[in-house]
Design an enzyme around this catalytic site. Structure first.
Site, PDB file in Angstrom:
ATOM      1  N   LYS A  35       0.849  -1.202   0.000  1.00 26.43           N
ATOM      2  CA  LYS A  35       0.000   0.000   0.000  1.00 26.43           C
ATOM      3  C   LYS A  35       0.881   1.246   0.000  1.00 26.43           C
ATOM      4  O   LYS A  35       2.091   1.153   0.232  1.00 26.43           O
ATOM      5  CB  LYS A  35      -0.917  -0.023   1.224  1.00 26.43           C
ATOM      6  N   TYR A 259      17.778  29.305   9.743  1.00 25.57           N
ATOM      7  CA  TYR A 259      16.619  30.050  10.230  1.00 25.57           C
ATOM      8  C   TYR A 259      16.494  29.941  11.740  1.00 25.57           C
ATOM      9  O   TYR A 259      16.633  28.851  12.312  1.00 25.57           O
ATOM     10  CB  TYR A 259      15.336  29.509   9.593  1.00 25.57           C
TER      11      TYR A 259
HETATM   12  C1  LIG Z   1      -0.675  -1.726   6.679  1.00 28.15           C
HETATM   13  C2  LIG Z   1      -1.303  -3.006   7.056  1.00 28.15           C
HETATM   14  C3  LIG Z   1      -0.518  -4.129   7.326  1.00 28.15           C
HETATM   15  C4  LIG Z   1       0.994  -4.075   7.363  1.00 28.15           C
HETATM   16  O1  LIG Z   1       1.399  -3.416   8.533  1.00 28.15           O
HETATM   17  P1  LIG Z   1       2.955  -3.315   8.937  1.00 28.15           P
HETATM   18  O2  LIG Z   1       2.939  -2.767  10.305  1.00 28.15           O
HETATM   19  O3  LIG Z   1       3.575  -2.373   7.961  1.00 28.15           O
HETATM   20  O4  LIG Z   1       3.502  -4.675   8.825  1.00 28.15           O
HETATM   21  C5  LIG Z   1      -1.142  -5.312   7.602  1.00 28.15           C
HETATM   22  N1  LIG Z   1      -2.505  -5.398   7.614  1.00 28.15           N
HETATM   23  C6  LIG Z   1      -3.291  -4.332   7.374  1.00 28.15           C
HETATM   24  C7  LIG Z   1      -4.767  -4.478   7.422  1.00 28.15           C
HETATM   25  C8  LIG Z   1      -2.726  -3.099   7.094  1.00 28.15           C
HETATM   26  O5  LIG Z   1      -3.503  -2.056   6.844  1.00 28.15           O
END
Ligand SMILES: *Cc1c(COP(=O)(O)O)cnc(C)c1O
Length: 367
Positions: A35, A259
């Site tokens: 994702k 800054y």
């Molecule tokens: C993002 C996600 C994962 C993976 O999570 P990590 O902490 O990056 O391993 C697994 N299951 C779901 C439903 C997620 O949204």
């Protein structure tokens, strides 16, 4: 010549990290979570290296389509399911599995005209309280789905809120118990483990189940930093953010930097100005002292991060100057590693956020 900032993706490290997860749970199937454009790496840049997974999981249909276009014929899973009824058409056409977390999604499936049997992951809200049916409503949702001709296979999933909890805290135990109690006599595959649960508790069959869903560990960040570092988990960085020194200043005692004049030298020193700022995705919240590598030697940032530049202390690297390599995180040319988790900690965030936030203006390359 473009500005010298560059994000380099390391396929060999992706393969290594995937193998590392395999070793932790040799008899589970593995969804590689890609994702957010593969946690900012670019799906196209990680696909070949992660082909050894059993499936790819993401949120966007557009990302699912890209994985199909890259030639993946195996399972693909939408972790939040579909967002509107029309999305089901593409799921049918491209054989995409999807989570079902609410009644509306079941209604849409019931109204969906298709010859293609859908595979769904019925999602339980076991305590995270984002998505899913509570344990008390889970069985009724399953019965509805099970009666639909559109549904070919029902699997079960839940997601943990505290898989990275320090030892001695309850962590995943309550959610795990609720999930297994409520699904005990239902037929189908199960998936509960994110990265942290998989690496920390994957030896427990109740945690590894049929499928694990690692994300962050594939990208070489520790799932429970600072309890254990990525190196301690045997993970390798898959993304290097590098740039170069484009200016050198000689400070006298009392001179300040950047800054807000947030850093003042207490003795004469040399400073390097780096072509990297918050408009590249480097966090502005990093104050003086954030670790950084110059020519592979560990030093620190000085003063505030500006939009396009930041300053580094050249005291530990007297040979460095204009054009010297700067590694903001990842692997330097000499092999030295600076974990993204250390930089994230200095910014009060996680490696997740930094790797997803590298700006579009930063060119990406694969080594
Ligand atoms: C993002 C996600 C994962 C993976 O999570 P990590 O902490 O990056 O391993 C697994 N299951 C779901 C439903 C997620 O949204």
């Amino acid at each position: 010549m473009p500005r010298p900032i560059l994000a380099t993706i390391h396929p060999a490290a992706l393969r290594h990290n995937l193998e590392r997860v395999r070793q932790a749970v040799p008899d589970a199937k593995l969804w590689a979570v890609v994702k957010a454009n593969a946690y900012g790496h670019g799906i196209e840049n990680v696909f070949e290296a992660l082909r050894g997974a059993d499936g790819f999981a993401m949120l966007d249909l557009a990302e699912a389509e890209r994985v199909r276009q890259l030639g993946w014929r195996g399972p693909i899973l939408l972790l939040e399911g579909v967002f509107e009824p029309r999305d089901l058409e593409l799921c049918s056409r491209l054989s995409i599995w999807h989570a079902v977390h609410c009644d509306a999604q079941i209604d849409w499936l019931a109204a969906h005209k298709t010859q293609q049997g859908h595979r769904v992951f019925l999602k339980m809200n076991s305590g995270m309280n984002r998505l899913g049916f509570t344990p008390g409503r889970f069985r009724a949702a399953w019965a509805r789905l099970n009666a639909l001709p559109q549904v070919e296979e029902i699997s079960f999933m839940t997601h943990f809120s505290d898989a990275d909890a320090p030892a001695g805290q309850p962590g995943i135990s309550v959610q795990l118990q609720r999930f297994h109690d409520a699904t005990r006599d239902l037929p189908g595959e199960r998936s509960v483990g994110n990265s942290a649960a998989t690496l920390r508790q994957g030896s427990d069959a109740q945690v590894r189940c049929d499928w694990v869903r690692p994300g962050i560990v594939l990208y070489g960040s520790s799932p429970d930093y600072p309890q254990r570092t990525a190196a301690e988990w045997g993970l390798q960085p898959t993304q290097t953010l590098s740039s170069r020194i484009i200016g050198v200043q000689h400070l006298a005692a009392g001179d300040s930097v950047g800054y807000g004049s947030r850093f003042t030298a207490d003795a004469p020193m040399r400073l390097g100005t780096v072509a990297c700022g918050y408009a590249d995705g480097y966090p502005r919240h990093c104050g003086t002292g954030t670790p950084v590598l110059v020519d592979g030697v560990r030093t620190r940032t000085l003063g505030r991060v500006s939009m396009d530049m930041l300053a580094v202390d050249l005291t530990p690297v007297p040979g460095a100057g204009l054009g010297s390599e700067v590694t903001l995180w990842g692997r330097a040319g000499n092999g030295a590693v600076l974990s993204i988790d250390e930089v994230a900690e200095a910014a009060g965030t996680l490696g997740y956020e930094l790797m997803c936030a590298v700006a579009p203006r930063v060119n990406k390359t694969i080594d």
